[in-house]
Write a protein that holds these residues in place. Structure first.
Motif, mmCIF file in Angstrom:
data_model
loop_
_atom_site.group_PDB
_atom_site.id
_atom_site.type_symbol
_atom_site.label_atom_id
_atom_site.label_comp_id
_atom_site.label_asym_id
_atom_site.label_seq_id
_atom_site.Cartn_x
_atom_site.Cartn_y
_atom_site.Cartn_z
ATOM 1 N N GLN A 45 55.337 39.815 52.904
ATOM 2 C CA GLN A 45 54.094 40.315 52.332
ATOM 3 C C GLN A 45 54.371 40.899 50.960
ATOM 4 O O GLN A 45 55.326 41.638 50.777
ATOM 5 C CB GLN A 45 53.482 41.392 53.228
ATOM 6 N N VAL A 46 53.542 40.559 50.006
ATOM 7 C CA VAL A 46 53.699 41.052 48.646
ATOM 8 C C VAL A 46 53.063 42.433 48.534
ATOM 9 O O VAL A 46 51.971 42.678 49.050
ATOM 10 C CB VAL A 46 53.046 40.094 47.640
ATOM 11 N N GLN A 47 53.757 43.322 47.866
ATOM 12 C CA GLN A 47 53.201 44.645 47.565
ATOM 13 C C GLN A 47 52.983 44.762 46.071
ATOM 14 O O GLN A 47 53.847 44.376 45.278
ATOM 15 C CB GLN A 47 54.149 45.741 48.050
ATOM 16 N N LEU A 48 51.837 45.299 45.704
ATOM 17 C CA LEU A 48 51.488 45.488 44.299
ATOM 18 C C LEU A 48 51.363 46.984 44.042
ATOM 19 O O LEU A 48 50.616 47.675 44.743
ATOM 20 C CB LEU A 48 50.177 44.777 43.981
ATOM 21 N N VAL A 49 52.067 47.472 43.035
ATOM 22 C CA VAL A 49 52.057 48.900 42.727
ATOM 23 C C VAL A 49 51.622 49.087 41.282
ATOM 24 O O VAL A 49 52.326 48.663 40.350
ATOM 25 C CB VAL A 49 53.440 49.536 42.952
ATOM 26 N N GLU A 50 50.463 49.718 41.123
ATOM 27 C CA GLU A 50 49.932 49.978 39.789
ATOM 28 C C GLU A 50 50.376 51.356 39.302
ATOM 29 O O GLU A 50 50.523 52.289 40.096
ATOM 30 C CB GLU A 50 48.397 49.934 39.810
ATOM 31 N N SER A 51 50.556 51.477 37.990
ATOM 32 C CA SER A 51 50.943 52.755 37.393
ATOM 33 C C SER A 51 50.485 52.796 35.945
ATOM 34 O O SER A 51 50.069 51.772 35.386
ATOM 35 C CB SER A 51 52.461 52.962 37.474
ATOM 36 N N GLY A 52 50.560 53.978 35.344
ATOM 37 C CA GLY A 52 50.253 54.123 33.933
ATOM 38 C C GLY A 52 48.919 54.755 33.613
ATOM 39 O O GLY A 52 48.595 54.979 32.446
ATOM 40 N N GLY A 53 48.127 55.042 34.638
ATOM 41 C CA GLY A 53 46.840 55.660 34.395
ATOM 42 C C GLY A 53 46.982 57.108 33.942
ATOM 43 O O GLY A 53 48.083 57.663 33.924
ATOM 44 N N ALA A 59 49.055 31.758 40.990
ATOM 45 C CA ALA A 59 48.590 30.911 39.899
ATOM 46 C C ALA A 59 48.082 31.782 38.747
ATOM 47 O O ALA A 59 48.333 31.510 37.572
ATOM 48 C CB ALA A 59 47.497 29.974 40.380
ATOM 49 N N ASN A 60 47.369 32.838 39.123
ATOM 50 C CA ASN A 60 46.812 33.763 38.140
ATOM 51 C C ASN A 60 46.924 35.185 38.662
ATOM 52 O O ASN A 60 46.881 35.401 39.871
ATOM 53 C CB ASN A 60 45.335 33.455 37.881
ATOM 54 N N MET A 61 47.030 36.137 37.750
ATOM 55 C CA MET A 61 46.988 37.549 38.099
ATOM 56 C C MET A 61 45.860 38.207 37.343
ATOM 57 O O MET A 61 45.536 37.807 36.216
ATOM 58 C CB MET A 61 48.307 38.240 37.750
ATOM 59 N N GLY A 62 45.273 39.214 37.954
ATOM 60 C CA GLY A 62 44.149 39.865 37.325
ATOM 61 C C GLY A 62 44.184 41.377 37.449
ATOM 62 O O GLY A 62 44.900 41.925 38.299
ATOM 63 N N ASN A 117 45.756 42.357 41.205
ATOM 64 C CA ASN A 117 45.732 41.456 42.356
ATOM 65 C C ASN A 117 45.843 40.050 41.804
ATOM 66 O O ASN A 117 45.752 39.820 40.591
ATOM 67 C CB ASN A 117 44.443 41.628 43.155
ATOM 68 N N SER A 118 46.042 39.113 42.685
ATOM 69 C CA SER A 118 45.946 37.734 42.242
ATOM 70 C C SER A 118 44.488 37.487 41.833
ATOM 71 O O SER A 118 43.595 38.282 42.102
ATOM 72 C CB SER A 118 46.369 36.777 43.355
ATOM 73 N N HIS A 119 44.264 36.376 41.152
ATOM 74 C CA HIS A 119 42.909 36.063 40.724
ATOM 75 C C HIS A 119 42.619 34.603 41.033
ATOM 76 O O HIS A 119 43.301 33.729 40.480
ATOM 77 C CB HIS A 119 42.721 36.338 39.237
ATOM 78 N N PRO A 120 41.694 34.337 41.914
ATOM 79 C CA PRO A 120 40.826 35.255 42.650
ATOM 80 C C PRO A 120 41.637 36.208 43.534
ATOM 81 O O PRO A 120 42.746 35.867 43.934
ATOM 82 C CB PRO A 120 39.957 34.333 43.512
ATOM 83 N N PRO A 121 41.112 37.395 43.808
ATOM 84 C CA PRO A 121 41.891 38.399 44.525
ATOM 85 C C PRO A 121 42.087 38.095 46.004
ATOM 86 O O PRO A 121 41.216 37.518 46.656
ATOM 87 C CB PRO A 121 41.056 39.672 44.351
ATOM 88 N N SER A 122 43.253 38.510 46.508
ATOM 89 C CA SER A 122 43.511 38.447 47.935
ATOM 90 C C SER A 122 42.943 39.701 48.580
ATOM 91 O O SER A 122 42.417 40.574 47.898
ATOM 92 C CB SER A 122 45.013 38.362 48.191
ATOM 93 N N ALA A 123 43.094 39.799 49.904
ATOM 94 C CA ALA A 123 42.584 40.963 50.617
ATOM 95 C C ALA A 123 43.512 42.166 50.485
ATOM 96 O O ALA A 123 43.143 43.285 50.830
ATOM 97 C CB ALA A 123 42.378 40.624 52.087
ATOM 98 N N ALA A 124 44.728 41.950 49.988
ATOM 99 C CA ALA A 124 45.737 43.017 49.930
ATOM 100 C C ALA A 124 45.680 43.734 48.589
ATOM 101 O O ALA A 124 46.283 43.283 47.613
ATOM 102 C CB ALA A 124 47.124 42.430 50.167
ATOM 103 N N TRP A 125 44.973 44.857 48.559
ATOM 104 C CA TRP A 125 44.865 45.666 47.347
ATOM 105 C C TRP A 125 45.892 46.790 47.379
ATOM 106 O O TRP A 125 46.186 47.341 48.433
ATOM 107 C CB TRP A 125 43.471 46.255 47.218
ATOM 108 N N GLY A 126 46.395 47.166 46.206
ATOM 109 C CA GLY A 126 47.282 48.316 46.099
ATOM 110 C C GLY A 126 46.464 49.597 46.061
ATOM 111 O O GLY A 126 45.259 49.602 46.306
ATOM 112 N N GLN A 127 47.136 50.701 45.723
ATOM 113 C CA GLN A 127 46.453 51.997 45.711
ATOM 114 C C GLN A 127 45.689 52.227 44.421
ATOM 115 O O GLN A 127 44.843 53.102 44.336
ATOM 116 C CB GLN A 127 47.470 53.132 45.913
#
Length: 115
Positions: A1-9, A32-35, A97-107
């Motif tokens: 399972q891929v984990q996406l971790v956002e930062s920088g806000g 294919a795409n990231m968004g 998330n990927s684009h179109p987005p998957s169901a797995a969103w980060g925080q």
């Protein structure tokens, strides 16, 4: 399972800049795409920007065109969002998330722009 971790806000004044990062980890990541997407209080999540993972082609929402720049580092499996000339209406939690987005969103990462 891929984990996406956002930062920088963070908190920034109108007209300022922030750079968001999104690091992917886990199983082989080859979208294919990231968004980037965002969700403001009381509103639905909306599309902000996308980039072709291989092609590097980009697309932006009209509301951020000319102010935001999406980029990626394939070696680091990281996607960036450079946000310039920020406006109070850009205040939201930002997600990748990927684009179109998957169901797995980060925080997500909170961006607050003060007037």
């Amino acid at each position: 399972q891929v984990q996406l971790v956002e930062s920088g806000g963070g908190l920034v004044q109108a007209g300022g800049s922030l750079r968001l990062s999104c690091a992917a980890s886990g199983r082989t990541f080859n979208p294919a795409n990231m968004g980037w997407f965002r969700q403001a209080p009381g509103k639905e999540r909306e599309f902000v920007a996308a980039i072709g993972w291989t092609s590097g082609r980009t697309a932006y929402a009209d509301s951020v065109k000319g102010r935001f720049t999406i980029s990626r580092d394939s070696a680091k499996v990281t996607v960036y969002l450079q946000m310039d000339s920020l406006k109070p209406e850009d205040t939201a939690v930002y997600y990748c998330n990927s684009h179109p987005p998957s169901a797995a969103w980060g925080q997500g990462t909170q961006v607050t722009v003060s007037s």
